[in-house]
Design an enzyme around this catalytic site. Structure first.
Site, PDB file in Angstrom:
ATOM      1  N   PRO A  51       0.825  -1.213   0.000  1.00  0.00           N
ATOM      2  CA  PRO A  51       0.000   0.000   0.000  1.00  0.00           C
ATOM      3  C   PRO A  51       0.861   1.266   0.000  1.00  0.00           C
ATOM      4  O   PRO A  51       1.911   1.282   0.654  1.00  0.00           O
ATOM      5  CB  PRO A  51      -0.823  -0.100   1.293  1.00  0.00           C
ATOM      6  N   ALA A  84      10.379   3.136  -2.205  1.00  0.00           N
ATOM      7  CA  ALA A  84      11.733   2.577  -2.307  1.00  0.00           C
ATOM      8  C   ALA A  84      11.688   1.185  -2.940  1.00  0.00           C
ATOM      9  O   ALA A  84      12.597   0.803  -3.683  1.00  0.00           O
ATOM     10  CB  ALA A  84      12.387   2.519  -0.929  1.00  0.00           C
ATOM     11  N   LEU A 133       5.236   1.554   4.589  1.00  0.00           N
ATOM     12  CA  LEU A 133       5.751   0.216   4.282  1.00  0.00           C
ATOM     13  C   LEU A 133       6.787   0.229   3.158  1.00  0.00           C
ATOM     14  O   LEU A 133       7.133  -0.808   2.603  1.00  0.00           O
ATOM     15  CB  LEU A 133       4.593  -0.740   3.945  1.00  0.00           C
ATOM     16  N   GLY A 134       7.257   1.409   2.804  1.00  0.00           N
ATOM     17  CA  GLY A 134       8.378   1.493   1.863  1.00  0.00           C
ATOM     18  C   GLY A 134       8.011   1.277   0.407  1.00  0.00           C
ATOM     19  O   GLY A 134       8.856   0.849  -0.386  1.00  0.00           O
ATOM     20  N   SER A 135       6.770   1.588   0.034  1.00  0.00           N
ATOM     21  CA  SER A 135       6.339   1.287  -1.343  1.00  0.00           C
ATOM     22  C   SER A 135       7.195   2.012  -2.384  1.00  0.00           C
ATOM     23  O   SER A 135       7.567   1.426  -3.398  1.00  0.00           O
ATOM     24  CB  SER A 135       4.864   1.614  -1.537  1.00  0.00           C
ATOM     25  N   ASP A 188      15.173   3.030   4.351  1.00  0.00           N
ATOM     26  CA  ASP A 188      14.226   2.291   3.502  1.00  0.00           C
ATOM     27  C   ASP A 188      14.937   1.597   2.345  1.00  0.00           C
ATOM     28  O   ASP A 188      14.781   0.391   2.137  1.00  0.00           O
ATOM     29  CB  ASP A 188      13.169   3.243   2.911  1.00  0.00           C
TER      30      ASP A 188
END
Ligand code: PMV
Length: 313
Positions: free
Chosen positions: A96, A105, A101-103, A149
């Protein structure tokens, strides 16, 4: 067709404080991944497409701040080559966005890995190089990213991370006992750049107060590393609770995050905290085989819009 993927991540200890040089611990979420594919077309120009977002554009037409264009340009700059025609680059992601949550990177790392293979340089693109290139892209989007990240996502292993210029200090960690985490999503999107910028304003206005909070988070991350490596799950949980309290004082928690954290503790979690930039996004709870179901139930009842499981170690 060339395909490459990269995982999402959680921060176990030290978010925000890590931007100011204190240590942090982060871990990949292996089963939540971003994926990049490259298909040769032989056509002039490059088609950039994100089917999940219903977006397609030509590389020659997009603003240089377009995230995919920025990644292509960073790789071109590194290899002194042109990657500006002849293929379609497509990205999809199960992570998401704007949720800690590091989407972003993960997409950068997946695209860099795919481009490396496309250029026949898969081997030459070490984890260090992939991480450094992804960091360049993160800097364009976030201003002052710590680099944690891109590091944990490129290395795909739990890391102890301290920001240093020009190179961060990184230690890859192996937990003494695996951690079983539940990740609870508030469903509230929150832009990392905004939260990091707000913390910076507050730090500039009262640096003594904020430095003492960052110091406390740094000490927790140090203790967290020892507890993680020793497999002392009870200590890890207690330190997660402590870290959350300091993040509350840092003003980066929110009512929905606090509600999920309290629900996880009521359900028997060993510890719980927000993870990432905060003010929305996700929290993490450390559970055991015995408490997992009860904690998941409490999280759902407290309004988690999604609950993921993730093992660390
Ligand atoms: O991208 P997020 O939301 O997981 O936040 C990254 C962690 C921060 O410490 C808040 C920022 C950074 O650059 O380290």
């Amino acid at each position: 067709m060339i395909a490459a993927t990269a995982p999402g991540k959680i921060i176990l200890f030290g978010e925000h404080a890590v931007v100011y040089g204190r240590p942090a611990l982060a871990a990949p979420i292996h089963h939540l991944r971003a994926r990049a594919t490259i298909e040769e077309t032989g056509a002039p120009d490059v088609t950039l497409t994100a089917p999940d977002l219903n977006r397609t554009a030509l590389l020659s037409n997009v603003n240089p701040h377009n995230p995919l264009a920025a990644i292509v340009r960073a790789v071109e700059k590194h290899c002194h080559c042109s990657l500006s025609d002849g293929y379609t680059l497509s990205v999809t992601s199960a992570i998401p966005i704007a949720s800690g949550l590091g989407s972003g990177a993960a997409i950068s790392v997946a695209v860099i890995r795919a481009l490396a293979v496309y250029m026949g340089q898969g081997e030459a693109f070490t984890r260090e190089l992939v991480s450094a290139l992804a960091y360049e892209v993160e800097r364009l989007h976030h201003g002052t990213p710590s680099g944690v990240d891109n590091t944990v996502i490129a290395f795909e292993q739990p890391v102890y991370f301290v920001r240093h210029d020009p190179q961060p200090a990184i230690e890859l960690l192996t937990p003494g006992r695996p951690l079983r985490l539940l990740i609870g999503d508030t469903g509230v999107r929150s832009a990392t750049k905004d939260v990091v910028g707000d913390v910076r304003r507050q730090w500039a206005a009262d640096s003594r107060h904020f430095d003492s909070i960052f110091d406390a988070c740094g000490r927790i991350a140090e203790a967290g590393r020892s507890a993680l490596v020793a497999g002392d799950l009870a200590a890890v949980g207690t330190l997660m609770n402590d870290n959350h309290d300091w993040l509350v004082r840092m003003t980066v928690s929110s009512a929905p995050l606090d509600k999920l954290v309290a629900a996880a503790r009521d359900g028997g979690a060993l510890g719980a905290k927000l993870s990432g930039a905060g003010r929305g996004g996700n929290m993490i709870a450390l559970v055991t085989g015995e408490t997992e179901a009860a904690v998941a139930e409490r999280l759902a009842a407290a309004g988690a819009v999604r609950i993921y499981k993730s093992d660390v170690g």
